[in-house]
Structure formats: structure tokens, C-alpha cells
Design an enzyme around this catalytic site. Structure first.
Site, PDB file in Angstrom:
ATOM      1  N   SER A  99       5.057 -18.172 -25.770  1.00  0.00           N
ATOM      2  CA  SER A  99       6.191 -17.317 -25.449  1.00  0.00           C
ATOM      3  C   SER A  99       7.119 -17.108 -26.644  1.00  0.00           C
ATOM      4  O   SER A  99       6.733 -16.528 -27.659  1.00  0.00           O
ATOM      5  CB  SER A  99       6.942 -17.901 -24.255  1.00  0.00           C
ATOM      6  OG  SER A  99       7.867 -17.005 -23.724  1.00  0.00           O
ATOM      7  N   ASP A 244       5.466 -12.964 -25.887  1.00  0.00           N
ATOM      8  CA  ASP A 244       4.503 -12.579 -24.847  1.00  0.00           C
ATOM      9  C   ASP A 244       5.070 -11.558 -23.876  1.00  0.00           C
ATOM     10  O   ASP A 244       4.475 -11.268 -22.846  1.00  0.00           O
ATOM     11  CB  ASP A 244       3.978 -13.801 -24.103  1.00  0.00           C
ATOM     12  CG  ASP A 244       5.043 -14.517 -23.287  1.00  0.00           C
ATOM     13  OD1 ASP A 244       6.244 -14.332 -23.585  1.00  0.00           O
ATOM     14  OD2 ASP A 244       4.696 -15.245 -22.348  1.00  0.00           O
TER      15      ASP A 244
END
Length: 447
Positions: A99, A244
């Protein structure tokens, strides 16, 4: 051995996340999914980190070894993997990403066949299988039972259509200039295409990933460059995504970064005013500012609070039958359009709100003033139980005597202690924060 954190499995690639551990985890997940297999297919996607190659190959090897047929789609946003898992009728989906973390880190997130992140019970079952090292070999297949893998490169279009369908059909983005910072991450292809196809004049930043520059001084964690570009190009709004693309940060036309709680409040009111808010409630985490709760109450919207993590937001949304919730950090879930936080869906809802109102981003997205708050992320050498630390309860009592809201917890993905204080006096708040930081440095050691 505990391997799951608040958002899947995460750590330093090649150190915490090794090919050996990934293969063992992949076999364990494969065994878990096969217990209720319908299609014998698993989807695997990733972001743009160099280590994704290593992890992807280890995962594919592990999954095929227990008989799964693996579909690889390459770099795609996390919410795209959630959508495609259900759309392609897979038993489960796996996203390789850390992420918003720097490129050195990587992680693995799991989705069930409906595109929802696995709950704690499912994670505990995978951990149980993982920890039974001696029993794993019994699940390995041979001969015709070994699975296969194939890469599909044309699924990008499916996700783009899905995201565009979240934008009202009677609206378009003609005459709107938007700056997109895609963080050298997983959305570098899909994000510009979506906004361009809807008619916007798009300026794209940080869309040249090289495996090492994901989130590097760009994207949702570093919106300063986006703010400068919005003013430079005289854009109507700027959107920053993380690596992401499940997180969104908005910059208004003046180059000001919009606070995440203000964004949640503005979107909640927009949904209510357009009869799109189910249950008259939204979900936010313990991190959200008290001013958000008061603003919502004034507008006859209830706030349900939950633990930190978008999967906990979703759990509460499902518990109460709600369709909107999110985190102050930018993870926002529109349940009518996505199964998890989706930065692109969120960005399009902001654009729909702007188009319907005819107002600028700065006027729409500042609906209330925040109470003074401060969040410190302290790198710590150890994660000892806070309740057992000498003097901890005395510190909490002092905070509460000063009538400040507090949240002190360890990060589920990094070796950090997160300290949040919120109160009406900024001076008192800062003094208390300084005292707490010094206390925890001594009690836990500074990494």
C-alpha cells in the site's frame, strides 16, 4: 506464529517477506480456499514494487502445487483485484502490495470469492495451517492434479468500465481540469484513462514506475507536489492516490490539502441530500475528529465508530446495512460501487458532488472546522503491552483530566506506536504530546 496484521501480511521484502515464507503462506491460503472451492481459480495481482516479481512467482508456485489454476493480471489497484475476483468467478483473490509503505516493504492481501477482505476467523484458519509445518506436505499435488497459471493482460478494461459506471450517467467531466498523482503505483495506467474517457483535461504526475519509486515523495502520503501542480496548471482539483490506489487525498483549486474527516463529512452530506445514504449513518474510525461527529449530528446523520482499518469499517457497514464509511487517512468505501476502499471511486464521487453543486472544491470540502489534534508516529524498538508499562495508567489519567480525546496504539503494519491527541487547547495538547513522546521513547526504546 501471528502473521496477519491489520491489512494482510506485511514486512520488509527479502527479510520478513521471503520466498520461503511466501510459498508456505501460499500453500496455506490455497488449502484454506480449496475447502470451499467452486471454480478452482485464484486471481493474483500486484503493485509496481520490484519485489513483486519474487513474491508473485513464489505465490504462483505454491498455489499450483496444491492444485489451483492461477490467473495473473500484473500491476492493478487493490480494489481492482477485489472487483475482478468476483467478476472472474474466482475462489479467492490475492493482492501483492504494501500500500502506502516505501518500496523496501511488501505485503499480501487476501479476498474471498465475493471480493471482500478476509475476516479475522479466516485469517486465523490460514495461520493455523501455516503453523502446522509438518502437515503441509500432505496437501501437495502430483501428476495431473498440479495446477496451472496464465497471465491475462486485457482485464484492465473491465475495471475501467466498472469504475466509470459509478459516475452518474447524466454527468461528464468536460471543461474540468484535474491533476492526478498516481504515486508511481498500481493505478498508473487505469487512473488517467478513466478521467480522460469521462472528458476531463488530465495532468498526470508520477506515472513512470521503475520498481523503486512507488510512494517516493509523491502520492497520497506526500501531496505537496500535487498541491503545487494544481496551482501551476490552474486546475479545478487534484487527486493523489497511494501505491495500490485504495486511498485518496484531495487538493482544492487553491492548492490546499483537504482533511480526510472534512472529505468524509462533505461526501456524507452529499449522499444524504441526494437520497443515497442508507440508514442515515456512516462509519468512521476512532481516529476521526470529534468535529466530524458533531457536524454529522447537526445534519441528522449518525456516526458509528470502529477500530482502525478499512476492513473494520466495512464490517460495521455490513452490520448496520450501510453504504458509506471510511478512514480519515483516505480509505473511503462506497458500498454501492466497491467492496473495499477505492481511491478512484471516491475521486469520481467528489467530481459528481462538484458537478451537481456547481461549487468549487474549496467551498464544498471545508464544511466544518476541526478541533486541534496531533498524531505522532513513533518508531519503537519493541511492542510491549502498553497496559503493563510502568506509569502508563498515570499518563492516561492525566490526559483524561485535561479533557482530551486520545488513541494510543501500535501500528498493525509497521514497528511504530501511533499517538493521537485531540482537545480544545492546542497549547495544552502540544505540551502533553511532548511529554508522551519522551515517556514512550524511554519505556519502549526508539528504533
Amino acid at each position: 506464529m501471528k502473521i496477519f496484521g491489520t491489512d494482510g501480511v506485511r514486512g520488509k521484502a527479502g527479510v520478513d517477506i521471503t520466498p520461503f515464507k511466501v510459498m508456505k503462506l501460499g500453500i496455506s491460503a490455497g488449502v484454506y480456499f480449496r475447502k470451499n472451492s467452486i471454480t478452482n481459480k485464484i486471481l493474483v495481482g500486484k503493485d509496481t514494487r520490484r519485489s513483486g516479481y519474487m513474491i508473485e512467482n513464489a505465490l504462483v508456485s505454491a498455489l499450483t502445487s496444491v492444485g489451483y489454476d492461477v490467473i495473473q493480471v500484473g500491476p492493478m489497484p487493490t480494489p481492482a483485484i477485489a472487483f475482478l475476483t468476483e467478476d472472474l468467478r474466482c475462489d479467492g483473490g490475492i493482492m501483492i502490495s504494501a500500500s502506502h509503505n516505501p518500496y523496501e516493504d511488501n505485503g499480501i492481501k487476501f479476498f474471498n470469492r465475493y471480493g471482500y477482505k478476509l475476516g479475522e476467523e479466516a485469517e486465523e484458519e490460514i495461520e493455523r495451517i501455516f503453523n502446522d509445518s509438518a502437515g503441509l506436505e500432505q496437501y501437495l499435488k502430483s501428476g495431473l492434479e498440479i495446477g496451472s497459471s496464465k497471465r491475462i493482460d486485457d482485464v484492465v478494461g473491465r475495471y475501467i468500465v466498472q469504475i466509470k459506471n459509478s459516475f452518474p450517467k447524466d454527468l461528464n467531466l468536460q471543461g474540468t481540469r484535474i491533476v492526478l498523482d498516481v504515486s508511481n503505483g498500481a493505478s498508473y495506467r487505469v487512473a488517467p484513462a478513466i478521467f480522460s474517457e469521462l472528458g476531463a483535461d488530465v495532468v498526470v504526475l508520477n506515472d513512470e514506475p521503475n520498481g523503486f519509486n512507488i510512494n517516493e515523495q509523491c502520492g497520497a502520503l506526500h501531496p505537496q507536489g500535487l498541491a503545487k501542480a494544481v496551482k501551476q496548471y490552474r486546475a479545478d482539483v487534484g487527486f493523489a492516490l497511494d501505491g495500490d490506489a485504495d486511498r485518496l487525498v484531495v487538493v482544492d483549486e487553491r492548492g490546499s490539502v483537504i482533511d480526510g474527516d472534512k472529505l468524509l463529512g462533505a461526501l456524507a452530506l452529499y449522499l444524504k441530500d441526494n437520497d443515497m445514504l442508507k440508514g442515515g449513518k456512516i462509519v468512521a474510525t476512532l481516529m476521526s475528529n470529534l468535529a466530524l461527529e458533531e457536524f454529522l449530528r447537526e445534519n441528522e446523520i449518525s456516526l458509528v465508530r470502529c477500530g482502525v482499518g478499512d476492513k473494520y469499517v466495512l464490517e460495521e457497514m455490513q452490520r448496520y446495512g450501510l453504504n458509506f464509511g471510511g478512514e480519515q487517512s483516505g480509505h473511503i468505501i462506497f458500498g454501492d460501487f466497491a467492496k473495499t476502499g477505492d481511491g478512484l471511486v471516491s475521486a469520481l464521487q467528489v467530481m459528481a458532488m462538484m458537478k451537481r453543486s456547481g461549487k468549487s472544491a474549496s467551498k464544498l470540502l471545508n464544511p466544518f472546522s476541526l478541533y486541534p489534534s496531533k498524531l505522532v508516529n513513533l518508531n519503537v524498538a519493541s511492542k510491549e503491552d502498553l497496559q503493563t508499562l510502568k506509569g502508563f495508567q498515570e499518563k492516561i489519567q492525566k490526559i483524561e483530566s485535561l479533557k482530551m480525546r486520545h488513541l494510543i496504539r501500535y501500528s498493525g503494519t509497521e514497528n511504530k506506536l501511533r499517538i493521537l491527541l485531540e482537545g480544545k487547547s492546542e497549547k495544552v495538547l502540544l505540551e502533553m504530546m511532548e511529554e508522551l513522546v519522551e515517556y514512550f521513547k524511554e519505556a519502549l526504546g526508539e528504533a
